[in-house]
Write a protein that holds these residues in place. Sequence first.
Motif, PDB file in Angstrom:
ATOM      1  N   GLN A  62       0.833  -1.197   0.000  1.00 40.28           N
ATOM      2  CA  GLN A  62       0.000   0.000   0.000  1.00 40.28           C
ATOM      3  C   GLN A  62       0.876   1.259   0.000  1.00 40.28           C
ATOM      4  O   GLN A  62       0.591   2.234  -0.717  1.00 40.28           O
ATOM      5  CB  GLN A  62      -0.913  -0.018   1.238  1.00 40.28           C
ATOM      6  N   GLU A  63       1.941   1.221   0.785  1.00 36.14           N
ATOM      7  CA  GLU A  63       2.864   2.359   0.829  1.00 36.14           C
ATOM      8  C   GLU A  63       3.467   2.621  -0.541  1.00 36.14           C
ATOM      9  O   GLU A  63       3.521   3.775  -1.003  1.00 36.14           O
ATOM     10  CB  GLU A  63       3.987   2.080   1.833  1.00 36.14           C
ATOM     11  N   HIS A  64       3.923   1.571  -1.219  1.00 34.00           N
ATOM     12  CA  HIS A  64       4.558   1.743  -2.535  1.00 34.00           C
ATOM     13  C   HIS A  64       3.579   2.300  -3.570  1.00 34.00           C
ATOM     14  O   HIS A  64       3.959   3.138  -4.405  1.00 34.00           O
ATOM     15  CB  HIS A  64       5.141   0.411  -3.015  1.00 34.00           C
ATOM     16  N   CYS A 103       2.039   9.806  -5.602  1.00 31.83           N
ATOM     17  CA  CYS A 103       2.664  11.106  -5.298  1.00 31.83           C
ATOM     18  C   CYS A 103       3.664  11.506  -6.372  1.00 31.83           C
ATOM     19  O   CYS A 103       3.664  12.651  -6.861  1.00 31.83           O
ATOM     20  CB  CYS A 103       3.355  11.040  -3.936  1.00 31.83           C
ATOM     21  N   LEU A 104       4.526  10.574  -6.747  1.00 29.22           N
ATOM     22  CA  LEU A 104       5.556  10.875  -7.735  1.00 29.22           C
ATOM     23  C   LEU A 104       4.948  11.165  -9.105  1.00 29.22           C
ATOM     24  O   LEU A 104       5.429  12.031  -9.846  1.00 29.22           O
ATOM     25  CB  LEU A 104       6.554   9.720  -7.820  1.00 29.22           C
ATOM     26  N   ILE A 163       1.515  17.265  -1.335  1.00 28.52           N
ATOM     27  CA  ILE A 163       2.096  16.014  -1.837  1.00 28.52           C
ATOM     28  C   ILE A 163       3.371  15.668  -1.066  1.00 28.52           C
ATOM     29  O   ILE A 163       3.585  14.504  -0.689  1.00 28.52           O
ATOM     30  CB  ILE A 163       2.378  16.126  -3.347  1.00 28.52           C
ATOM     31  N   ALA A 164       4.205  16.677  -0.825  1.00 29.41           N
ATOM     32  CA  ALA A 164       5.444  16.441  -0.067  1.00 29.41           C
ATOM     33  C   ALA A 164       5.124  15.956   1.341  1.00 29.41           C
ATOM     34  O   ALA A 164       5.764  15.025   1.857  1.00 29.41           O
ATOM     35  CB  ALA A 164       6.277  17.717  -0.022  1.00 29.41           C
ATOM     36  N   ALA A 165       4.132  16.574   1.977  1.00 26.05           N
ATOM     37  CA  ALA A 165       3.739  16.166   3.326  1.00 26.05           C
ATOM     38  C   ALA A 165       3.171  14.745   3.328  1.00 26.05           C
ATOM     39  O   ALA A 165       3.426  13.970   4.255  1.00 26.05           O
ATOM     40  CB  ALA A 165       2.725  17.147   3.898  1.00 26.05           C
ATOM     41  N   CYS A 166       2.420  14.408   2.292  1.00 27.16           N
ATOM     42  CA  CYS A 166       1.870  13.055   2.197  1.00 27.16           C
ATOM     43  C   CYS A 166       2.984  12.007   2.139  1.00 27.16           C
ATOM     44  O   CYS A 166       2.878  10.935   2.743  1.00 27.16           O
ATOM     45  CB  CYS A 166       0.967  12.932   0.969  1.00 27.16           C
ATOM     46  N   ALA A 184       5.432  14.571 -11.226  1.00 22.07           N
ATOM     47  CA  ALA A 184       6.036  14.513 -12.561  1.00 22.07           C
ATOM     48  C   ALA A 184       5.104  15.033 -13.652  1.00 22.07           C
ATOM     49  O   ALA A 184       5.544  15.749 -14.559  1.00 22.07           O
ATOM     50  CB  ALA A 184       6.447  13.075 -12.878  1.00 22.07           C
ATOM     51  N   LEU A 185       3.821  14.697 -13.553  1.00 16.10           N
ATOM     52  CA  LEU A 185       2.901  15.014 -14.647  1.00 16.10           C
ATOM     53  C   LEU A 185       2.156  16.330 -14.443  1.00 16.10           C
ATOM     54  O   LEU A 185       1.806  17.003 -15.416  1.00 16.10           O
ATOM     55  CB  LEU A 185       1.895  13.878 -14.823  1.00 16.10           C
ATOM     56  N   GLN A 186       1.904  16.697 -13.199  1.00 17.78           N
ATOM     57  CA  GLN A 186       1.113  17.901 -12.938  1.00 17.78           C
ATOM     58  C   GLN A 186       1.954  19.118 -12.575  1.00 17.78           C
ATOM     59  O   GLN A 186       1.467  20.245 -12.611  1.00 17.78           O
ATOM     60  CB  GLN A 186       0.106  17.621 -11.806  1.00 17.78           C
ATOM     61  N   GLN A 187       3.216  18.875 -12.191  1.00 17.04           N
ATOM     62  CA  GLN A 187       4.131  19.956 -11.800  1.00 17.04           C
ATOM     63  C   GLN A 187       3.452  20.941 -10.834  1.00 17.04           C
ATOM     64  O   GLN A 187       3.321  22.140 -11.130  1.00 17.04           O
ATOM     65  CB  GLN A 187       4.635  20.691 -13.044  1.00 17.04           C
ATOM     66  N   PRO A 188       3.015  20.442  -9.668  1.00 24.49           N
ATOM     67  CA  PRO A 188       2.289  21.292  -8.718  1.00 24.49           C
ATOM     68  C   PRO A 188       3.195  22.353  -8.101  1.00 24.49           C
ATOM     69  O   PRO A 188       4.415  22.188  -8.021  1.00 24.49           O
ATOM     70  CB  PRO A 188       1.821  20.299  -7.650  1.00 24.49           C
ATOM     71  N   ILE A 189       2.589  23.422  -7.657  1.00 26.86           N
ATOM     72  CA  ILE A 189       3.325  24.507  -7.006  1.00 26.86           C
ATOM     73  C   ILE A 189       2.610  24.875  -5.712  1.00 26.86           C
ATOM     74  O   ILE A 189       1.460  24.493  -5.484  1.00 26.86           O
ATOM     75  CB  ILE A 189       3.460  25.755  -7.899  1.00 26.86           C
TER      76      ILE A 189
END
Length: 220
Positions: free
Chosen positions: A56-58, A64-65, A81-84, A69-74
Amino acid sequence: MARNTFERELTELAQEITSMGDAIDSRLLVTIEALRTLDLEKAKLVAQSDDQIDRQEHEIEKMCLKLIALQQPIAGDLRMIAACLKILTDMERVADQCADICDIVAGGDFNGNSLTLSHVVRMMEEARSMFRRAIDVFISRDMEEAKAICEYDDVVDAMFSKIILEVCDIITQNPHNVMCEVDMIFITKYIERTADHATNIAEWVIYMENGEHPDLNPKL
């Protein structure tokens, strides 16, 4: 349309994190019961079933990755995402603590009438409550509750110190049964770490909301 898709994927990510948290909380409950009753079968079940949480973790890590990679969030989205990813690591380690505790229970020889054991079980219940509250805070984003969770870690730390003193006293009085008491020390340390991970999760939720990662319960 792209933003709507991204928001839906963020919602799915939060749901998967919550689902994993619920699964680990269930594992904590079984661990508590195995410890309270010294049920070897329940202990073995938890000790030998860590693969499910790892998978589940993987899968959540991949989510997240992929979003990065695809959405380039800011800004706030990237913080979430980083906190998750950080929360994910802390949750997985709580599952590891359960497996470690149950591995000791399955192979140990404890006195079911031990007063120290009852204190250890109570400490485990408090650590589990902290974890459950941390997962709920991940959903609610309640900053005051997040801070309260971090402050409550002092209660678990005090229980840890008391139990260690109890165990040391038992070893002094009965040095012929040292290994059993050493096992109790290891279990108590794993429980203390579980509370620390719950504190970490609460701190990362605060980071998600305001961009600050406080150390609300520093270890002296």
